[in-house]
Design an enzyme around this catalytic site. Structure first.
Site, PDB file in Angstrom:
ATOM      1  N   LYS A 134       4.508  20.877  31.636  1.00 40.35           N
ATOM      2  CA  LYS A 134       3.940  20.804  30.288  1.00 40.35           C
ATOM      3  C   LYS A 134       2.485  21.280  30.305  1.00 40.35           C
ATOM      4  CE  LYS A 134       2.900  16.036  31.389  1.00 40.35           C
ATOM      5  NZ  LYS A 134       3.480  14.696  31.513  1.00 40.35           N
TER       6      LYS A 134
ATOM      7  N   ARG B  85       4.307   3.383  25.609  1.00 44.30           N
ATOM      8  CA  ARG B  85       3.987   4.696  25.069  1.00 44.30           C
ATOM      9  C   ARG B  85       5.304   5.250  24.535  1.00 44.30           C
ATOM     10  NH1 ARG B  85       1.498   9.345  28.932  1.00 44.30           N
ATOM     11  NH2 ARG B  85       3.720   9.579  29.289  1.00 44.30           N
TER      12      ARG B  85
ATOM     13  N   TYR C 228     -31.026  24.410  29.877  1.00 44.19           N
ATOM     14  CA  TYR C 228     -31.331  23.645  28.655  1.00 44.19           C
ATOM     15  C   TYR C 228     -31.976  22.313  28.979  1.00 44.19           C
ATOM     16  CZ  TYR C 228     -28.620  26.654  25.481  1.00 44.19           C
ATOM     17  OH  TYR C 228     -28.142  27.686  24.718  1.00 44.19           O
TER      18      TYR C 228
ATOM     19  N   MET D 209     -22.584  26.661  27.671  1.00 45.33           N
ATOM     20  CA  MET D 209     -21.253  26.983  27.153  1.00 45.33           C
ATOM     21  C   MET D 209     -20.558  28.053  27.996  1.00 45.33           C
ATOM     22  SD  MET D 209     -20.136  28.352  23.365  1.00 45.33           S
ATOM     23  CE  MET D 209     -20.948  27.014  22.512  1.00 45.33           C
TER      24      MET D 209
HETATM   25  C1  LIG Z   1       3.596  14.253  32.714  1.00 44.78           C
HETATM   26  C2  LIG Z   1       4.784  13.478  33.088  1.00 44.78           C
HETATM   27  C3  LIG Z   1       5.217  13.407  34.410  1.00 44.78           C
HETATM   28  C4  LIG Z   1       4.395  13.936  35.564  1.00 44.78           C
HETATM   29  O1  LIG Z   1       3.351  13.023  35.816  1.00 44.78           O
HETATM   30  P1  LIG Z   1       2.267  13.248  36.983  1.00 44.78           P
HETATM   31  O2  LIG Z   1       1.444  12.011  36.945  1.00 44.78           O
HETATM   32  O3  LIG Z   1       1.479  14.459  36.607  1.00 44.78           O
HETATM   33  O4  LIG Z   1       3.014  13.429  38.244  1.00 44.78           O
HETATM   34  C5  LIG Z   1       6.423  12.781  34.665  1.00 44.78           C
HETATM   35  N1  LIG Z   1       7.146  12.218  33.664  1.00 44.78           N
HETATM   36  C6  LIG Z   1       6.743  12.240  32.380  1.00 44.78           C
HETATM   37  C7  LIG Z   1       7.574  11.595  31.347  1.00 44.78           C
HETATM   38  C8  LIG Z   1       5.550  12.849  32.051  1.00 44.78           C
HETATM   39  O5  LIG Z   1       5.126  12.840  30.778  1.00 44.78           O
END
Ligand SMILES: *Cc1c(COP(=O)(O)O)cnc(C)c1O
Length: 348
Positions: free
Chosen positions: A38, A131, A247, A296
């Site tokens: 993701k 969650r 800065y 930046m």
């Molecule tokens: C992002 C995610 C993972 C991977 O988690 P990591 O901590 O990056 O290994 C696994 N399962 C779900 C449901 C996730 O959202």
């Protein structure tokens, strides 16, 4: 017109990625090892990661949204993709056509999927993270009856530390496994993989550790850095003793120093937390300290220790994730996912 090459680039190490995946797979014993890709492969290159992990033998990939899934099409033979955020009403037409599994997270999502014809899907149950995911009571209420669940999963909330929730979530998930039929069961993220075989079930879902993150001490020495930000020197100059640097003059030169001005800044994800704290690496490995505030688009480093460096030379940001996280107080995840589009991604 053809674009000139970018003055900042992100080198991605295919061998490190594959070696990280193999180590994670080994830790899971007989369980298959998937990959969370993701957020564009945690800010790197989701499609490139998918292709290289598929070559290593990985079959199960996870993205957050349907847009992320479609961007990876066409998928190779035997590759399956799951969309973690499930299906909203407006996702349904794509979800029914794509041949990608939704991860159903709420009673409404389950009903929506069933009413549109059902079919293979994954299901997320919340065993304590509070969650995304079905409540445990809903999960065993009959709601999931007749649903062809490929992967029943849950997500650990504290696997990166010693915490009573780890054992509790394990126990709750083991209970659910006895009550809900699915082809496979999956609980562990990267940190969960480090907790040992009993957390692995049939499939693990590492993310951060594939990309070089060290989720727990067990991974140290096994997980290799994967993403290497490299930036070009735009200018060399001498800064005189007593002069302010950058800065707000947060650094004052205590002696005459040889500075290098680099083509990277907080708009690229190299955040101000590295001001007066970060390091960049000269080609011979000498570490050069960041001086003054990160701007930046620009970064100033004290290059006195590397007098041969010239405008146009490339330097590596010190982006060993565990170390950079300690220096910046940013999480290893934030360090990666913040890397912006101005980095030209390339594989080596
Ligand atoms: C992002 C995610 C993972 C991977 O988690 P990591 O901590 O990056 O290994 C696994 N399962 C779900 C449901 C996730 O959202």
């Amino acid at each position: 017109m053809t674009l000139p090459p970018s003055p900042l680039r992100l080198r991605l190490d295919a061998q490190a990625l594959q070696s990280n995946w193999r180590w994670l797979r080994q830790q899971g014993g007989t369980a298959a090892c998937g990959a969370a890709i993701k957020a564009g492969g945690y800010g790197t290159d989701a499609a490139g990661v998918l292709g290289r992990l598929a070559k290593a033998g990985c079959r199960d990939f996870f993205v957050a949204t349907w847009a992320e899934a479609l961007a990876l099409f066409p998928l190779g033979d035997g590759i399956t993709l799951s969309v973690l955020h499930g299906v909203r009403e407006e996702d349904m037409s794509v979800a029914r056509q794509a041949g990608v599994r939704p991860v159903l997270n709420s009673p409404a999502q389950v009903r929506r999927w069933k009413e549109s014809g059902g079919g293979p899907c994954d299901v997320m149950v919340d065993t304590g993270i509070n969650r995304l995911g079905l409540d445990m009571e809903d999960a065993v209420s009959g709601l999931l009856d007749e649903l062809p669940i490929v992967t029943l999963m849950s997500h650990l909330s504290c696997a990166d530390e010693e915490h009573p929730l780890n054992a509790l979530q394990l126990e709750r998930f083991s209970d659910l496994r006895g009550q809900i039929a699915a082809d496979r069961y999956s609980l562990a993220n990267s940190a969960g993989v480090c907790l040992g075989h009993k957390y692995a079930f049939n499939l693990t879902r590492p993310g951060i550790a594939l990309y070089g993150g060290i989720p727990r001490a067990e991974a140290r020495g096994h997980i290799r850095q994967f993403a290497f930000p490299e930036v070009q020197i735009l200018q060399r100059k001498t800064i005189r003793a007593g002069e302010g640097v950058g800065y707000n003059a947060t650094c004052v030169a205590s002696r005459d120093l040889e500075a290098a001005i680099l083509n990277v800044g907080y708009a690229d994800g190299y955040l101000r937390a590295f001001s007066n704290r970060g390091h960049v690496l000269a080609p011979d490995g000498v570490a050069l300290p960041v001086i003054g505030r990160v701007s930046m688009d620009l970064l100033i480093v004290d290059a006195s220790a590397a007098p041969a460096l010239a405008e146009g030379d490339w330097l590596g940001l010190d982006y060993r994730l565990e170390e950079a996280s300690a220096v910046s107080k940013l999480s290893q995840y934030e360090l990666l996912t913040g890397l912006g589009p101005r980095f030209a991604r390339f594989w080596a």
